[in-house]
Write an enzyme that holds these catalytic residues in place. Structure first.
Site, PDB file in Angstrom:
ATOM      1  N   HIS A 182     -46.042 -22.681  28.117  1.00 34.83           N
ATOM      2  CA  HIS A 182     -44.739 -22.384  27.512  1.00 34.83           C
ATOM      3  C   HIS A 182     -44.524 -20.871  27.516  1.00 34.83           C
ATOM      4  O   HIS A 182     -44.672 -20.214  26.483  1.00 34.83           O
ATOM      5  CB  HIS A 182     -44.689 -22.899  26.070  1.00 34.83           C
ATOM      6  CG  HIS A 182     -44.593 -24.376  25.972  1.00 34.83           C
ATOM      7  ND1 HIS A 182     -43.407 -25.054  26.080  1.00 34.83           N
ATOM      8  CD2 HIS A 182     -45.558 -25.313  25.801  1.00 34.83           C
ATOM      9  CE1 HIS A 182     -43.625 -26.353  25.967  1.00 34.83           C
ATOM     10  NE2 HIS A 182     -44.923 -26.545  25.796  1.00 34.83           N
ATOM     11  N   GLU A 238     -41.979 -19.237  27.436  1.00 31.44           N
ATOM     12  CA  GLU A 238     -40.857 -18.819  26.568  1.00 31.44           C
ATOM     13  C   GLU A 238     -41.353 -18.230  25.249  1.00 31.44           C
ATOM     14  O   GLU A 238     -40.647 -17.442  24.617  1.00 31.44           O
ATOM     15  CB  GLU A 238     -39.887 -19.985  26.307  1.00 31.44           C
ATOM     16  CG  GLU A 238     -40.403 -21.159  25.480  1.00 31.44           C
ATOM     17  CD  GLU A 238     -41.121 -22.242  26.285  1.00 31.44           C
ATOM     18  OE1 GLU A 238     -41.626 -21.939  27.390  1.00 31.44           O
ATOM     19  OE2 GLU A 238     -41.181 -23.397  25.801  1.00 31.44           O
ATOM     20  N   CYS A 263     -43.876 -26.840  31.130  1.00 27.82           N
ATOM     21  CA  CYS A 263     -44.682 -27.907  30.542  1.00 27.82           C
ATOM     22  C   CYS A 263     -44.260 -29.272  31.074  1.00 27.82           C
ATOM     23  O   CYS A 263     -44.589 -29.604  32.196  1.00 27.82           O
ATOM     24  CB  CYS A 263     -44.647 -27.826  29.019  1.00 27.82           C
ATOM     25  SG  CYS A 263     -46.071 -28.668  28.294  1.00 27.82           S
TER      26      CYS A 263
HETATM   27  N1  GLN Z   1     -45.406 -34.630  26.910  1.00 26.26           N
HETATM   28  C1  GLN Z   1     -46.122 -33.774  27.809  1.00 26.26           C
HETATM   29  C2  GLN Z   1     -47.588 -33.652  27.434  1.00 26.26           C
HETATM   30  O1  GLN Z   1     -47.962 -33.918  26.316  1.00 26.26           O
HETATM   31  C3  GLN Z   1     -45.487 -32.409  27.884  1.00 26.26           C
HETATM   32  C4  GLN Z   1     -45.600 -31.637  26.601  1.00 26.26           C
HETATM   33  C5  GLN Z   1     -44.660 -30.475  26.500  1.00 26.26           C
HETATM   34  O2  GLN Z   1     -43.717 -30.352  27.283  1.00 26.26           O
HETATM   35  N2  GLN Z   1     -44.859 -29.625  25.529  1.00 26.26           N
HETATM   36  O3  GLN Z   1     -48.374 -33.251  28.228  1.00 26.26           O
END
Ligand code: GLN
Length: 540
Positions: A510, A512, A381
């Site tokens: 994500h 994970e 992410c």
């Molecule tokens: N802050 C970034 C976004 O909103 C990444 C978000 C995250 O890592 N969950 O796109």
């Protein structure tokens, strides 16, 4: 349907969620189908708007629900797949009751905690039972018995038990038996008082799970049995695990907790077949190989902020027979002069998700170090966004490239290689408004991503507002950053990688959240295998 309710006594952070999940493992391995749900007594509608300092990790489900990290334990320890209906907060309950009131559902009545709030809680138990139709439902009540905000939930489960009758409900109280160093003794009084508090409300535990650092011994078990009004064999010892949380199901099985629960619920089923689980554990405890992975984040001092990431790394270790040593590296420390020393001798570098700009320069430095030194890199992410910014600055020469998330008043990046998604531009309300949940990603044939997944398209869970800026796509690709995953219509970039690097891959998702010890995630497995190869100069 049979119902198990898990409450907590004395203190928080006892691992009620883990105990509930481990019981789920045992029941599933006895051939039962199980669902698990969490009741959280706070007033937030969900934890999505809370800081990791308040709450730890926000765990995202397929349907986009932002939930408590205990749901991560539930999914990792069982085969159950969870949805929004498995996570209820007081905020949701009150919101529903107030909406009902405005609709006129309670016309003419005074709306009260009892019966309206407690009825809404019970309605949610019934609704989940109806939609899942599993043999057993395990419900964990967050917080500690004695908390004012938990009372409506306890009253609701008391009424619920009355309705479904004995033999259909099992109450488990997870409590703490502290060791007092000066006295050299374990003390039962806090547990006695906590159970007394439960009994005041009309709840009597069938099973007492005692979290402790030392064995309880016969005498203490008898005492707890006598004063907490549970049979001797219903006093379960749950000592701190020696190596890993995945020992907990076996520990509870040795204490015959699942037998006891099945007896209480009048369930006739064979003993749990834990052979495959034992194999996993053996690999975790005595692996053949070892790797060191650096996780560079901004909430490093918190044990729970990157919970699923740490677990996914360990699961990948099971698949590769590698003991994974995780170096938790504070991104702001990497920013300091000489900070790269923290990255020395690592087998791999992982940059997890995150929000806000604190520590981002340290993460960018870590990505650069990984790229330049050929160290395996996995970006999750924000980790993809960081890798993109780093590449833009140091390969494309766009020195001021950044994400617009980190723009401040009077300092805007001239090269917003990461920017707000089109669909996010009109979004004002913060709660539940990110791009959330399972989304499809199409993989580029022949890419590392396609090779690792062994598929041409995958579903992964998301939680983000920003994205890779497609205006720069051609320049990135020309310079060697391959776009290896996109959404179906090619609108959003989902994965990037560097084909000339031994292992450099990032995902906007994500992954994970989809890893289990019984089903390690291919991206993590590939990452650990690559880290092993780097450290030991040979493939696993
Ligand atoms: N802050 C970034 C976004 O909103 C990444 C978000 C995250 O890592 N969950 O796109």
């Amino acid at each position: 349907m049979k119902y198990i309710f898990v409450t907590g006594g004395v203190i928080s952070s006892l691992g009620k969620g883990l105990t509930a999940a481990a019981l789920g493992t045992l029941l599933e391995n006895r051939g039962l189908t199980v669902t698990l749900q969490k009741f959280d007594p706070y007033l937030n509608v969900d934890p999505g708007t809370m800081s990791p300092y308040q709450h730890g990790e926000v765990y995202v489900l397929d349907d986009g629900a932002e939930t408590d990290l205990d749901l991560g334990h539930y999914e990792r320890f069982t085969n159950t797949s969870l949805s929004r209906a498995n996570a209820t907060t007081s905020g949701q309950v009150y919101k529903q009751v107030l909406e009902n009131e405005r609709e006129g559902v309670y016309l003419g009545k005074t709306v009260q905690v009892i019966p309206h709030v407690t009825d809404e809680i019970q309605r949610r138990i019934h609704a989940l039972a109806e939609s899942t139709k599993t043999d057993v439902m395990i419900t964990e009540i967050g917080g500690t018995v004695g908390d004012i905000e938990g009372l409506p939930f306890l009253e609701a489960i008391r009424e619920f038990a009355q309705e479904v009758g004995p033999g259909n409900v099992c109450f488990i109280h997870v409590t703490y038996v502290p060791f007092i160093k000066a006295a050299g003794e374990l003390k039962t009084k806090p547990t006695q008082q906590s159970v007394a508090k439960l009994r005041e409300i009309g709840l009597a535990p069938h099973v007492l799970v005692c979290r402790c650092e030392y064995p309880l011994g016969k005498e203490l078990r008898s005492k707890l049995s006598m004063f907490c009004n549970v049979p001797y064999e219903a006093v379960i010892e749950e000592k701190d695990v020696e190596h890993t949380i995945y020992e907990v199901p076996l520990m509870l099985q040795r204490e015959r907790m699942d037998d006891l629960v099945c007896q209480t619920l009048r369930l006739d089923c064979p003993p749990a077949q834990m052979g495959p689980w034992q194999d996993i554990l053996r690999r975790m405890i005595a692996p053949q190989h070892r790797v060191r992975i650096g996780v560079v984040g901004k909430y490093i001092e918190l044990q729970d902020a990157y919970k699923s990431v740490y677990e996914a790394l360990k699961h990948a270790g099971v698949a590769t027979d590698c003991g994974v040593q995780i170096d938790q590296i504070e991104a702001e420390e990497v920013e300091k002069p000489g900070g790269e020393l923290l990255l020395k001798d690592l087998g791999g570098i992982l940059v997890p998700g995150g929000f806000g700009d604190r520590g981002t320069e340290g993460k960018i430095k870590a990505a650069q170090y990984a790229r330049e030194k050929g160290i395996p890199y996995l970006g999750l992410c924000l980790g993809l966004q960081i890798a993109t910014i780093e590449f833009a600055r140091n390969v494309l020469g766009l020195k001021l490239a950044n994400s617009t998330e980190f723009d401040t008043e009077g300092r805007k990046t001239p090269d917003p290689v990461i920017h707000l998604q089109e669909t996010q531009r009109h979004v004002k309300r913060k709660g539940g408004s990110m791009r959330l949940g399972a989304q499809e990603c199409v993989l580029k044939p022949g890419s590392l991503a396609a090779k690792l997944y062994g598929k041409s398209s995958v579903m992964e869970r998301h939680r983000h507002r920003y994205e890779f800026n497609q205006d720069y796509r051609a320049r990135f690709e020309a310079a060697g950053l391959s776009i290896s995953g996109t959404t179906l219509n090619d609108q959003l970039v989902e994965m990037v990688e560097i084909p000339t690097h031994p292992f450099f891959i990032s995902t906007q998702a994500h992954p994970e959240f989809l890893s289990k010890p019984t089903r390690p995630h291919p991206l993590f497995v590939g990452f650990i295998a690559a880290a092993h190869q780097r450290l030991h100069k040979k493939a696993i």
